[in-house]
Design an enzyme around this catalytic site. Structure first.
Site, PDB file in Angstrom:
ATOM      1  N   TYR A 159       0.793  -1.230   0.000  1.00 12.88           N
ATOM      2  CA  TYR A 159       0.000   0.000   0.000  1.00 12.88           C
ATOM      3  C   TYR A 159       0.825   1.281   0.000  1.00 12.88           C
ATOM      4  O   TYR A 159       0.273   2.361  -0.115  1.00 12.88           O
ATOM      5  CB  TYR A 159      -0.898   0.040   1.246  1.00 12.88           C
ATOM      6  CG  TYR A 159      -2.202  -0.678   1.069  1.00 12.88           C
ATOM      7  CD1 TYR A 159      -2.249  -1.871   0.360  1.00 12.88           C
ATOM      8  CD2 TYR A 159      -3.367  -0.174   1.601  1.00 12.88           C
ATOM      9  CE1 TYR A 159      -3.447  -2.540   0.199  1.00 12.88           C
ATOM     10  CE2 TYR A 159      -4.569  -0.845   1.446  1.00 12.88           C
ATOM     11  CZ  TYR A 159      -4.599  -2.025   0.741  1.00 12.88           C
ATOM     12  OH  TYR A 159      -5.779  -2.683   0.586  1.00 12.88           O
ATOM     13  N   LYS A 226       0.239 -14.324   5.405  1.00 14.39           N
ATOM     14  CA  LYS A 226       0.318 -15.275   4.291  1.00 14.39           C
ATOM     15  C   LYS A 226       1.784 -15.717   4.175  1.00 14.39           C
ATOM     16  O   LYS A 226       2.396 -15.714   3.110  1.00 14.39           O
ATOM     17  CB  LYS A 226      -0.189 -14.570   3.017  1.00 14.39           C
ATOM     18  CG  LYS A 226      -0.397 -15.456   1.842  1.00 14.39           C
ATOM     19  CD  LYS A 226      -1.594 -16.380   1.958  1.00 14.39           C
ATOM     20  CE  LYS A 226      -1.628 -17.336   0.793  1.00 14.39           C
ATOM     21  NZ  LYS A 226      -2.470 -18.506   1.012  1.00 14.39           N
ATOM     22  N   ASP A 262      -5.936 -16.984   4.112  1.00 14.73           N
ATOM     23  CA  ASP A 262      -7.094 -17.587   3.443  1.00 14.73           C
ATOM     24  C   ASP A 262      -7.921 -18.427   4.414  1.00 14.73           C
ATOM     25  O   ASP A 262      -9.146 -18.411   4.403  1.00 14.73           O
ATOM     26  CB  ASP A 262      -6.698 -18.387   2.195  1.00 14.73           C
ATOM     27  CG  ASP A 262      -5.400 -19.150   2.369  1.00 14.73           C
ATOM     28  OD1 ASP A 262      -4.693 -18.897   3.361  1.00 14.73           O
ATOM     29  OD2 ASP A 262      -5.090 -20.001   1.526  1.00 14.73           O
ATOM     30  N   ASP A 286      -6.948  -4.706   5.584  1.00 11.68           N
ATOM     31  CA  ASP A 286      -7.968  -3.982   4.833  1.00 11.68           C
ATOM     32  C   ASP A 286      -9.122  -4.930   4.506  1.00 11.68           C
ATOM     33  O   ASP A 286     -10.291  -4.643   4.767  1.00 11.68           O
ATOM     34  CB  ASP A 286      -7.319  -3.439   3.543  1.00 11.68           C
ATOM     35  CG  ASP A 286      -8.204  -2.427   2.841  1.00 11.68           C
ATOM     36  OD1 ASP A 286      -9.277  -2.103   3.375  1.00 11.68           O
ATOM     37  OD2 ASP A 286      -7.823  -1.973   1.752  1.00 11.68           O
TER      38      ASP A 286
END
Ligand code: NAP
Length: 396
Positions: A159, A226, A262, A286
């Site tokens: 970001y 992740k 996930d 986010d």
């Protein structure tokens, strides 16, 4: 402190911090930015709710002294700048502030005002509590099982805006460098983005989340990452976060666990009550913030804050909804509940409780704004200002 264009109120005192603790006077000055679009409507309504709750809770012994500061269209119209220096200085100087949504001006050269404020004041944690209010239409059978607070890293990750368009000289140079120097096989005409994640930023976020969990008596912290795929960014995030807990909080009685992003999205739906505090890098944070808010039907009433070590800016999480500007129509819930977070932060917990209870009661009475009314059978649709009045009437 002298400001160029705004005049602080002559009464009231500043919130400050000493010895690692916030010092909150009886009559704290709190700067506010009305915001663009629906901002003025919801800020007016929310401030009435805040003032009534403080009056009810403390019977005149405490009072918020509001100090209007400017950003967005209102600032641009008066001084030709979207984010005057005064505004940033006032937030920093008065430590705690609240804002409505701001338009990102369309056209070349403008960064989002929200992003600029976060960066300039180093508000590194985006904090989003998500809980259910009885009676709010939700897609889940048991939305009440979700009650989490998300700590999203605000300053790093993909970001930051370190990215280059495919085919530009910059992108080509980077690709060529990586392919020749490190043997990567990046296709020539690729766009390039950089994903920086540091020990410093990860640790200060985790430290803040742990302190919050201790103060609020929460049970667990889940590190969302992740790291199975992105080992040296998201994987490192996980390791650094554990390290803070181990090294800086020995004997901590809060469960620290981690989940791959996930799987987290599955489990937050299927086993929401196993989650409490969630600590996440910018991008994961986010997504999970909005996913959680949607689960409890609360996208339009989700509160949030951007926080540094002490300075905190509480804000409506939705945008300016320009088509509803000045119609006294939209739901002021997001801003009102952000104010509740603000009152909790400055220790006005009695006022917070009064607002939460009255807010809940008003929804149970099915007195709601259009967004909830259109999903609820038998609801009475209220304007923004009427909804605030209904909340105030329900304060006890
Ligand atoms: P938006 O302003 O959040 O509005 C999108 C839709 O969400 C609205 O049309 C409305 O849905 C619903 N909505 C938003 N706020 C609501 C409220 N208080 N009560 C009820 N419904 C509400 O998103 P956008 O149209 O994408 O963005 C507009 C501008 O806001 C852009 O300039 C953007 O940059 C800015 N923005 C600012 C912030 C911020 O300041 N933090 C955040 C996001 C976006 P319905 O049409 O279905 O009624």
């Amino acid at each position: 402190m002298k400001f160029d264009r705004v005049k602080p109120p002559s009464n009231g005192e500043k919130i400050s911090f000493h010895g690692g603790k916030l010092q909150v006077p009886q009559n704290p000055v709190i700067p506010y930015i009305e915001g663009d679009g629906v901002g003025p409507d919801i800020m007016k309504a929310a401030r009435r709710v805040f003032d009534s709750a403080v009056a009810k809770a403390y019977g005149g012994r405490r009072k918020i002294i509001w100090f209007e500061i400017f950003a967005g269209e209102k600032a641009n119209n008066s001084c030709g700048e979207y984010l005057p220096k005064d505004t940033l200085e006032a937030i920093e100087n008065y430590v705690v502030a609240i804002k409505g949504p701001l338009t990102t001006p369309v056209g070349g050269g403008y960064r989002s005002l929200n992003v600029t404020i976060r960066q300039e004041l180093d508000l590194y944690a985006c904090v989003r509590p998500v809980r259910y209010f009885k009676g709010v239409p939700s897609p889940l059978k048991h939305p009440e099982k979700l009650n989490v607070v998300i700590f999203r890293e605000n300053t790093e990750d993909v970001y930051v805006g370190n990215e280059w368009e495919a085919g530009t000289g910059e992108a080509k140079t980077i690709i060529e460098y990586l392919n020749t120097k490190f043997g990567t096989k990046i296709r020539e005409a690729s766009g390039i983005g950089i994903k920086p994640m540091s020990e410093f930023a990860t640790k200060r976020l985790m430290r803040k989340a742990i302190k919050y969990a201790i103060e609020e008596g929460r049970n667990s912290i889940t590190i969302m990452h992740k790291g199975n795929i992105m080992k040296y960014t998201e994987g490192a995030f996980r390791e650094w976060a554990y390290e803070v807990a181990r090294e800086e909080f020995p004997g901590l009685k809060i469960i620290i666990k981690d989940r791959i992003a996930d799987s987290m999205f599955q489990q937050i739906l299927t086993r929401p009550d196993e989650y409490d505090i969630i600590v996440a890098p910018n991008l994961n944070g986010d997504y999970i913030s909005d996913a959680c808010a949607a689960q409890v039907g609360g996208l339009g009433i989700a509160p949030g804050a951007n926080m540094g070590d002490f300075v905190a800016l509480f804000e409506a999480t939705h945008g300016t909804a320009p088509k509803y500007a000045n119609q006294d129509k939209v739901n002021p819930g997001s801003l009102i509940l952000s104010g509740v977070m603000m009152f909790d932060y400055i220790g006005l917990k009695e006022a917070s409780k009064i607002i939460i209870d009255a807010f809940q009661e008003t929804i149970l009475q099915k007195k709601v704004t259009y967004d909830l009314a259109r999903q609820m059978e038998g609801a009475v649709e209220l304007k923004t200002s009427e909804f605030a009045s209904a909340i105030i009437e329900n304060m006890s």
